[in-house]
Structures are given as C-alpha cells and as structure tokens.
Design a protein around this motif. Structure first.
Motif, mmCIF file in Angstrom:
data_model
loop_
_atom_site.group_PDB
_atom_site.id
_atom_site.type_symbol
_atom_site.label_atom_id
_atom_site.label_comp_id
_atom_site.label_asym_id
_atom_site.label_seq_id
_atom_site.Cartn_x
_atom_site.Cartn_y
_atom_site.Cartn_z
ATOM 1 N N SER A 1 0.857 -1.195 0.000
ATOM 2 C CA SER A 1 0.000 0.000 0.000
ATOM 3 C C SER A 1 0.890 1.241 0.000
ATOM 4 O O SER A 1 2.118 1.141 -0.033
ATOM 5 C CB SER A 1 -0.920 0.007 1.231
ATOM 6 O OG SER A 1 -0.145 0.025 2.426
ATOM 7 N N GLY A 2 0.240 2.410 0.055
ATOM 8 C CA GLY A 2 0.962 3.668 0.238
ATOM 9 C C GLY A 2 1.925 4.007 -0.876
ATOM 10 O O GLY A 2 1.689 3.747 -2.056
ATOM 11 N N PHE A 3 3.061 4.628 -0.481
ATOM 12 C CA PHE A 3 4.049 5.106 -1.448
ATOM 13 C C PHE A 3 4.544 3.984 -2.351
ATOM 14 O O PHE A 3 4.675 4.140 -3.561
ATOM 15 C CB PHE A 3 5.248 5.727 -0.727
ATOM 16 C CG PHE A 3 4.922 6.911 0.127
ATOM 17 C CD1 PHE A 3 3.966 7.832 -0.274
ATOM 18 C CD2 PHE A 3 5.573 7.116 1.332
ATOM 19 C CE1 PHE A 3 3.665 8.925 0.512
ATOM 20 C CE2 PHE A 3 5.286 8.213 2.117
ATOM 21 C CZ PHE A 3 4.324 9.119 1.709
ATOM 22 N N GLY A 4 4.886 2.835 -1.760
ATOM 23 C CA GLY A 4 5.466 1.738 -2.528
ATOM 24 C C GLY A 4 4.520 1.223 -3.589
ATOM 25 O O GLY A 4 4.922 0.958 -4.729
ATOM 26 N N ALA B 1 5.235 1.592 -7.604
ATOM 27 C CA ALA B 1 5.316 0.405 -8.454
ATOM 28 C C ALA B 1 4.433 0.574 -9.686
ATOM 29 O O ALA B 1 4.838 0.261 -10.815
ATOM 30 C CB ALA B 1 4.908 -0.834 -7.660
ATOM 31 N N ARG B 2 3.228 1.066 -9.487
ATOM 32 C CA ARG B 2 2.324 1.288 -10.628
ATOM 33 C C ARG B 2 2.874 2.372 -11.559
ATOM 34 O O ARG B 2 2.779 2.266 -12.783
ATOM 35 C CB ARG B 2 0.938 1.703 -10.117
ATOM 36 C CG ARG B 2 0.259 0.666 -9.231
ATOM 37 C CD ARG B 2 -1.069 1.202 -8.732
ATOM 38 N NE ARG B 2 -1.665 0.342 -7.734
ATOM 39 C CZ ARG B 2 -2.947 0.013 -7.695
ATOM 40 N NH1 ARG B 2 -3.767 0.467 -8.625
ATOM 41 N NH2 ARG B 2 -3.415 -0.757 -6.741
ATOM 42 N N GLN B 3 3.423 3.409 -10.970
ATOM 43 C CA GLN B 3 3.925 4.539 -11.751
ATOM 44 C C GLN B 3 5.095 4.119 -12.630
ATOM 45 O O GLN B 3 5.155 4.465 -13.814
ATOM 46 C CB GLN B 3 4.346 5.653 -10.783
ATOM 47 C CG GLN B 3 4.608 7.000 -11.423
ATOM 48 C CD GLN B 3 4.703 8.100 -10.372
ATOM 49 O OE1 GLN B 3 3.935 8.149 -9.422
ATOM 50 N NE2 GLN B 3 5.667 8.979 -10.528
ATOM 51 N N LEU B 4 6.035 3.362 -12.067
ATOM 52 C CA LEU B 4 7.190 2.923 -12.846
ATOM 53 C C LEU B 4 6.794 1.877 -13.877
ATOM 54 O O LEU B 4 7.351 1.832 -14.988
ATOM 55 C CB LEU B 4 8.261 2.357 -11.910
ATOM 56 C CG LEU B 4 8.912 3.347 -10.945
ATOM 57 C CD1 LEU B 4 9.950 2.640 -10.085
ATOM 58 C CD2 LEU B 4 9.551 4.518 -11.696
ATOM 59 N N LEU C 1 -0.024 11.456 -2.606
ATOM 60 C CA LEU C 1 1.146 10.585 -2.561
ATOM 61 C C LEU C 1 2.060 10.790 -3.756
ATOM 62 O O LEU C 1 3.239 10.439 -3.702
ATOM 63 C CB LEU C 1 0.698 9.119 -2.502
ATOM 64 C CG LEU C 1 -0.241 8.724 -1.350
ATOM 65 C CD1 LEU C 1 -0.420 7.219 -1.352
ATOM 66 C CD2 LEU C 1 0.288 9.202 -0.010
ATOM 67 N N SER C 2 1.525 11.349 -4.844
ATOM 68 C CA SER C 2 2.337 11.518 -6.051
ATOM 69 C C SER C 2 3.513 12.456 -5.806
ATOM 70 O O SER C 2 4.526 12.390 -6.511
ATOM 71 C CB SER C 2 1.489 12.050 -7.203
ATOM 72 O OG SER C 2 0.953 13.325 -6.891
ATOM 73 N N ASP D 1 6.689 10.913 -7.301
ATOM 74 C CA ASP D 1 7.343 11.674 -8.373
ATOM 75 C C ASP D 1 8.802 11.943 -8.029
ATOM 76 O O ASP D 1 9.687 11.902 -8.893
ATOM 77 C CB ASP D 1 6.625 12.999 -8.611
ATOM 78 C CG ASP D 1 5.291 12.818 -9.324
ATOM 79 O OD1 ASP D 1 5.030 11.709 -9.820
ATOM 80 O OD2 ASP D 1 4.507 13.787 -9.366
ATOM 81 N N ALA D 2 9.066 12.225 -6.750
ATOM 82 C CA ALA D 2 10.447 12.455 -6.314
ATOM 83 C C ALA D 2 11.271 11.182 -6.463
ATOM 84 O O ALA D 2 12.415 11.209 -6.939
ATOM 85 C CB ALA D 2 10.467 12.941 -4.868
ATOM 86 N N ALA D 3 10.696 10.035 -6.068
ATOM 87 C CA ALA D 3 11.409 8.767 -6.205
ATOM 88 C C ALA D 3 11.646 8.423 -7.672
ATOM 89 O O ALA D 3 12.721 7.921 -8.045
ATOM 90 C CB ALA D 3 10.622 7.653 -5.519
ATOM 91 N N THR D 4 10.658 8.700 -8.517
ATOM 92 C CA THR D 4 10.811 8.449 -9.958
ATOM 93 C C THR D 4 11.943 9.293 -10.539
ATOM 94 O O THR D 4 12.761 8.808 -11.325
ATOM 95 C CB THR D 4 9.493 8.761 -10.693
ATOM 96 O OG1 THR D 4 8.459 7.906 -10.190
ATOM 97 C CG2 THR D 4 9.643 8.545 -12.195
ATOM 98 N N HIS D 5 12.001 10.559 -10.149
ATOM 99 C CA HIS D 5 13.076 11.425 -10.637
ATOM 100 C C HIS D 5 14.436 10.909 -10.166
ATOM 101 O O HIS D 5 15.407 10.899 -10.928
ATOM 102 C CB HIS D 5 12.854 12.858 -10.140
ATOM 103 C CG HIS D 5 13.815 13.857 -10.718
ATOM 104 N ND1 HIS D 5 15.059 14.093 -10.165
ATOM 105 C CD2 HIS D 5 13.728 14.667 -11.807
ATOM 106 C CE1 HIS D 5 15.680 15.014 -10.882
ATOM 107 N NE2 HIS D 5 14.899 15.367 -11.878
#
Length: 310
Positions: free
Chosen positions: A40-43, A47-50, A253-254, A258-262
């Motif tokens: 759940s949450g950030f993780g 995962a979906r975003q990447l 949460l984005s 978004d920060a982790a993706t960058h």
C-alpha cells in the motif's frame, strides 16, 4: 552593475540545473527496480507509476493479498515477491531470487527503493518499552540496511540508484518512539553510503516526505495503539500526563512517488528530495533553527501534560 551580473549568473545556473534534471536515462524498458513495502501507500503507487513508464518492476510485498492486488492492477512486466525486511532469511531468499538470470539480466539491478516502514508504536517515550523501540527500528532502519547490503553488488554492477525513503522527522523529532530515531538513522546511513558508492557510479538519494495520509499514518490504528499503551502505564504516569494528553496528514502521494521516480530516472538525480509543503516550509527550516527556537515553535502544537513537573 554587479547585482545584475550575479542575477544573470544565478538564472543561468538554475536554468542549467532545470535542463539537466529533465533529462532521463535511456532504455527504460531494460531497467529493473526493486521496491520494498508495495502492499500500500508510497510503494504501491510507485510500483504502478514505474510500471506505466515501461520499467521492469520487482515489487516486494509483505502479504499475498497485497501482491495479488498489485499484479491485478499492473502489466505483465511487473513481478512480485514476498519480503519481510525483519527476517534475514526472507532477505536472503529475495536476494537469491533477484540474482537469478530471471528476473534481472547480467547487467545488474538498476534501482533499489527502500520504502518499507512502520510508525506504530509511537507515543511519549516514557510510555514505551525497549521492545516498542526495537519493533520500529527493525523495520525502518535495520531491515533497510540489510536489504541494501544484500543487493549492493548487483547495484554496483549496473552503476544504479539507491533511493531511501526517510522523513522530515529524521531532521526534526516531534514525537517519541522508534520512528524518528529510525529516520535519523536512515539519513546517516544514506549519507555515508552516498559517499562510499560515488566512485562506483552508484547514486544514493533520500526522500524526505512531510505528513501524508498512508496506511502507516491511518489514525484508527494509531489511536488504538496509544490507548493500549496508556492502559498499561502506572497510575503515577497516567496522572502526570492526564487523560487530555491522550485525547489531544495530505493524501497527494504523487509528490513522494514523483520524487522517487526522478531519483531513479534522471541523469542528474538530487541527493535529497523534500516532498510536501509542510516539509519544505515548516520542518526543513525548523531543522536549521537553534534548538530553543524550534522547541518553542513546536511547543505551540504539541499536547501539554497535566503536570509538567514532578
């Protein structure tokens, strides 16, 4: 004249930084990223975003239910694995699975996102036992360290990225228990790791979220946990704090994902990312203030015991 020159140089510096940070690494479809705490949450959102960006996501979940729900909501590229970061055997099993020719190629693991964490039990320090502290530290800090050390050879081979989810509570400790302590530890571990791995081409970033509404900060279990802790306190301690002390966060949460993706995909990732307006405008400035000033400001927002002195 010189003020205009300084302003022009500053504008050029910011423009160059903005341009560099917008450039992403090539061949995203070949990049493998392992994320912990994906139930759940950030993780889960990351995962979906990447996965939507075409990366090969290895999503580590604590439960079968969390893994099944995530697989149902993503593409066939995403793979799930069960991981308990407090178990050395579980970490070793996942490391052996990642090392196999499938799921990752010989090029190694591009990214590791240490996201798994818990906040309960959190309460005034006097209410807690050693075991209460250890429970949180085992997940948020010791587990993070062990997972990272287990996967470092694969990350070094790929000259990849490590992204550790810390917190602004790792700069300004606002409540008792192991959570803030663990996040201070994540900051320290990440700083030393970043300097050690720089010669190998591995980049380490820290995400410092402010207050976000996730499963970890769901008020219901937090309140229940506080009540259980309160009920086990000696009568003298209950009287000192008072019942009112017991009775006395942002869903976007984005901002964090978004920060982790960058941090994972930018050619020039930052060492630190502050996520959330409260992190940028309140807690980070407070972390640079003298102790007397930050204590005074936070004192306006924290509950007051029935008797502050014995």
């Amino acid at each position: 004249m010189w003020p205009y020159a300084v302003a022009a140089l500053l504008a050029l510096f910011l423009l160059r930084r903005w341009h560099r940070e917008r450039q992403t690494v090539p061949r995203l479809s070949e990049k493998h990223v392992l994320i912990t705490g994906c139930d759940s949450g950030f993780g889960n959102r990351l995962a979906r975003q990447l996965d939507a960006r075409g990366l090969r996501v290895l999503a580590a979940c604590l439960t079968h239910t969390g893994a099944e729900q995530l697989r149902a909501a993503t593409s066939d590229r995403l793979q799930t694995v069960l991981l308990d970061v407090t178990s050395s055997k579980s970490i070793a099993d996942v490391t052996a699975w990642v090392r196999e020719p499938h799921p990752i190629p010989s090029a190694g693991l591009w990214g590791l996102v240490n996201n798994a964490g818990i906040a309960i039990p959190s309460a005034p320090n006097e209410w807690l036992s050693k075991e209460d502290f250890v429970k949180v530290l085992d997940v948020n800090l010791v587990g993070l360290v062990e997972v990272t050390l287990s996967l470092l050879p694969l990350l070094r081979r790929a000259r990849g990225r490590v992204v550790n989810v810390a917190s602004v509570m790792g700069r300004v400790s606002c409540f008792g228990g192991g959570y803030c302590i663990s996040k201070y530890g994540v900051e320290a571990f990440s700083d030393s790791l970043r300097r050690e791995l720089r010669p190998f081409g591995v980049q380490v970033s820290i995400i410092e979220p402010g207050g976000f509404q996730t499963g970890m900060t769901d008020p219901a279990p937090l309140v229940k946990g506080l009540v259980r802790l309160w009920e086990r306190l000696p009568a003298e301690t209950q009287a000192a704090y008072g019942r009112r002390y017991l009775e006395k966060c942002d869903s976007r949460l984005s901002l964090v994902t978004d920060a982790a993706t960058h941090a994972l995909l930018s050619r020039c990732p930052r060492s630190r990312y502050a996520a959330g307006w409260d992190a940028r405008l309140i807690f980070l400035p407070l972390s640079y203030c003298p102790a007397w000033l930050s204590d005074t400001i936070l004192g306006f927002f924290l509950p007051v015991p029935a008797s502050g002195t014995p």
